[in-house]
Design an enzyme around this catalytic site. Sequence first.
Site, PDB file in Angstrom:
ATOM      1  N   SER A 274      -8.860  22.782  36.712  1.00  0.00           N
ATOM      2  CA  SER A 274     -10.016  23.672  36.619  1.00  0.00           C
ATOM      3  C   SER A 274     -11.220  22.992  35.999  1.00  0.00           C
ATOM      4  O   SER A 274     -11.077  22.202  35.064  1.00  0.00           O
ATOM      5  CB  SER A 274      -9.676  24.870  35.751  1.00  0.00           C
ATOM      6  OG  SER A 274      -8.937  25.756  36.499  1.00  0.00           O
ATOM      7  N   GLY A 275     -12.391  23.361  36.496  1.00  0.00           N
ATOM      8  CA  GLY A 275     -13.625  22.813  35.957  1.00  0.00           C
ATOM      9  C   GLY A 275     -13.995  21.488  36.582  1.00  0.00           C
ATOM     10  O   GLY A 275     -15.134  21.052  36.518  1.00  0.00           O
TER      11      GLY A 275
ATOM     12  N   HIS B   1     -14.241  29.884  33.262  1.00  0.00           N
ATOM     13  CA  HIS B   1     -12.960  30.381  32.728  1.00  0.00           C
ATOM     14  C   HIS B   1     -12.333  29.388  31.751  1.00  0.00           C
ATOM     15  O   HIS B   1     -11.432  29.746  31.004  1.00  0.00           O
ATOM     16  CB  HIS B   1     -11.998  30.769  33.863  1.00  0.00           C
ATOM     17  CG  HIS B   1     -11.250  29.633  34.486  1.00  0.00           C
ATOM     18  ND1 HIS B   1     -11.571  29.095  35.710  1.00  0.00           N
ATOM     19  CD2 HIS B   1     -10.169  28.953  34.066  1.00  0.00           C
ATOM     20  CE1 HIS B   1     -10.725  28.127  35.984  1.00  0.00           C
ATOM     21  NE2 HIS B   1      -9.855  28.018  35.014  1.00  0.00           N
TER      22      HIS B   1
ATOM     23  N   ASP C 135     -17.809  31.538  38.436  1.00  0.00           N
ATOM     24  CA  ASP C 135     -16.990  30.756  37.504  1.00  0.00           C
ATOM     25  C   ASP C 135     -17.606  29.367  37.297  1.00  0.00           C
ATOM     26  O   ASP C 135     -17.150  28.365  37.840  1.00  0.00           O
ATOM     27  CB  ASP C 135     -15.569  30.642  38.084  1.00  0.00           C
ATOM     28  CG  ASP C 135     -14.590  30.038  37.098  1.00  0.00           C
ATOM     29  OD1 ASP C 135     -14.955  29.899  35.917  1.00  0.00           O
ATOM     30  OD2 ASP C 135     -13.470  29.710  37.517  1.00  0.00           O
TER      31      ASP C 135
HETATM   32  N1  ARG Z   1      -7.271  28.052  37.038  1.00  0.00           N
HETATM   33  C1  ARG Z   1      -6.644  26.778  37.100  1.00  0.00           C
HETATM   34  C2  ARG Z   1      -6.928  25.968  35.840  1.00  0.00           C
HETATM   35  O1  ARG Z   1      -7.281  26.567  34.854  1.00  0.00           O
HETATM   36  C3  ARG Z   1      -6.962  26.033  38.338  1.00  0.00           C
HETATM   37  C4  ARG Z   1      -6.323  26.672  39.467  1.00  0.00           C
HETATM   38  C5  ARG Z   1      -6.587  26.033  40.757  1.00  0.00           C
HETATM   39  N2  ARG Z   1      -5.539  26.493  41.547  1.00  0.00           N
HETATM   40  C6  ARG Z   1      -5.388  26.231  42.828  1.00  0.00           C
HETATM   41  N3  ARG Z   1      -4.292  26.630  43.429  1.00  0.00           N
HETATM   42  N4  ARG Z   1      -6.307  25.586  43.500  1.00  0.00           N
HETATM   43  O2  ARG Z   1      -6.669  24.792  35.761  1.00  0.00           O
END
Ligand code: ARG
Length: 836
Positions: A787-788, A640, A693
């Site tokens: 993320s990642g 993502h 993902d």
């Molecule tokens: N999708 C988020 C990002 O792009 C990370 C989300 C992780 N969230 C969580 N509550 N663990 O950075």
Amino acid sequence: MDPMDEGMRYTPGSSDKDWDTAVTFLPASDNKKLEKKRGPGKVGIIVGLVILAAVLALIIGLLVWHFHFRKDLKLQKIYTGSLRITNQVFVDAYENPDSAEFKNLANQVMDQLKSMYSESPELPKYYIGSRVQAFSEGSVIAYYESEFAVPVGQEAAVDRAVSSLSETYSTKVRRAQQGPLVFDHVVSSALDTRLFSKARTSTRFAQHARSSAEETIKSPGFPDQPYTPNSFVQWQLRGDPGHVLKLSFDTFYLEKNCTNDFVRVYDSLVTMDKHLMAEKCGFYSPSNPLTFISSRNVMLVTFVTNEEGNFPGFRARVTQFSRDSGELACGGKLSGSSGSFKSPNFPSYYPPSTTCQWDIEVPNSKFIKLKFPKFMVSTGSPNCPGDNVQIVGKSTLCGQQPANTMVTVNSNQVSVVFKSDSSQVDRGFSATYEVFEPSDPCPDQFQCNNKRCIDPSLRCDGWNDCGDGTEEKNCKCDASMIQCRNEVCKPMFWRCDGVNDCGDDTDELNCGCKIGEFKCKNDQCVSEKLKCDGNPDCKDGSDEDGCTRDICKASTFACNNGKCITKQNPMCDGQDDCGDNSDESSCDCGKKAYTNSRIVGGQEADMGEFPWQVSLHVKNTAHVCGASIISDLWLVTAAHCVQDDVKIKYAQAGTWEAYLGLHRQTEKQKATKRFLKQIIPHKNYNSHTYDNDIALMELDSPVTFSATIRPICLPTATDVFPTGETVTISGWGATREGGAGAPVLQKANVRIINGTVCDELMNGQITSRMTCAGVLSGGVDACQGDSGGPMSFLTNDRMFLAGVVSWGDGCARRNKPGIYTNVPKFRAWIKEKTGV
Ligand code: ARG
């Protein structure tokens, strides 16, 4: 060739021979012979005498210095203060330090300060002089600095003398011994040495807020560049008479440690601790605004930075409003059976030197219940000497109180008095009150021991809603709950999740399956023989998860020599389980170099603690996502992170730059930067469900591993990370939901959560390509910007990439774990795409 190398290299040649013969050492006996020939040692004696005399002189000098001058060694001490001149009227020219009027009055003040200090037996001999820095209305207030040269050891005595003098002059209106000025309200305090350090470049500004125009103040360079090191900037802010000033920061982003860089806001025109409203550093998001209000028409803001760590800085608006405008009105009479009130300027900082009184009166036969949803009233110490809220006749509150703190008053009237003193302000409080029937304090509700009333359905549900846990005691649990031996009920899905939820371990007893049985992910037990037999025997099919087809059924590792290993996590455990060492090859991973030794609810990582952590930036902008190093050429991140949006082509390799070995976002120049050659997102990534993902990134050139750059180990396809096991997450993401990214790499420990439980909590959105981890009571989680990045699992002394930060419902909410890409599921895919 390296020219240095060439110069140092030994090359035999003719010159060497010359060198060899030219240097000859005389034998020791020859030496003596030569000396003797020089005479009977007269020179030696003279030289000896001279040296002796020099040493003696030095010793005497040192003694004289020690006994005579040392006691004269003096320290510079500066006191800042203010005093009120009662027999003068303020004129506009007093705002301009260059005007004749200013100079004239300043001279008079300096004369009188001198005569005031001469009343003390200690002070005149150390007094150097005073300087008037500003005047403001009321009748006239003078702000000054007095300097003393104080012998070492006398500092405390001088402190005492200065404060006792200002005390005498603050209590009664007095005319100083000579001089035309009548003054009182003398307040002074020693200046913090950090505010007059010579090493800093200092700048001063004076600003007068007009009702019509809006003034702003900002850190030097804002918003184009980070603030400069070693600076001291001061803003003297004024408003019109009868007005107060409001300072509202719209951006505030400084170093986290206030001993390095800080902003101070004073309710004065000089840096006097007695009028220090607040010292601030770190980050404040616009959703949690910082605004300060003065008690009079002046305010002083100082900004101090040290030599390192430069951050974006701040910007603030300065406005004024009339003291009678009602904006700060507080207190009054409250009647009726319920109501609310709050401290002035709530939820931002209340002004100093303020008093508010609310008199609550309810119908005769009723009693009053007060509730404080938020309560932050300066620092708390036992008797609440500074700012406080007094519930007259009942209790006094200060400091930070838990949300919804409750006070019951067994009477139909009560007064609540809020007082702030001259320094250290805070965000204040909000309060509500309601009546209750003395005979029935919680109609149709459950009454907690702490007098709180809660909905009866919250009783025995496993969550502490009272705050003191009373509604979770003596419970008879229904079938959906675990009956703990200590008469507490906990949700059944917490059984056997590796966490002691009952507190007495009842929920974690009798959890295992029998020997020879396999424990399914849904806690079912099936025969070990049925695992990987091609048929789903567990209801959730987990006995067929991660099976390496054909070869090595029911095993954890397939060796290169065809052997199958069944022991858990055989890779890189230091034992050659395969016989051909294939389970111990490619183990140069998952170890940090140093042997010593946002995430929401985490803490700063140590430098080099996560050497596989990468920060992915959109070229020349900022951090966007995390990633993990798996070889000198490949990174793993989330799919993502690499999906195009309307503005940015995130899917293109050319968009990105990867920072390896980075710790602090502001220290990019110290990190290793790589561009990308290609990005391979998983072809089954689903942007609606976040299924699959995961993405791979190939660097444009290999990196050299070092103490701060090394790969993390990849788990094998069959690795399981058991429920309840601790894993570590790391990243520069937001440190609270909706907040901004962390400047320094953060880490936090969370625990693996059972997939079935997680699926229930996340409304059926969990697939087998996802792993859940978190802290169900809330407070610790990954968040936007993480993320990642890696979820690392420590086994056999090495860190394995158990998961990739993927998604969550908000951040760190109660019962909402973080969701991670389940890396073992993608082991074969990684191998296929990268060869790693
Ligand atoms: N999708 C988020 C990002 O792009 C990370 C989300 C992780 N969230 C969580 N509550 N663990 O950075």
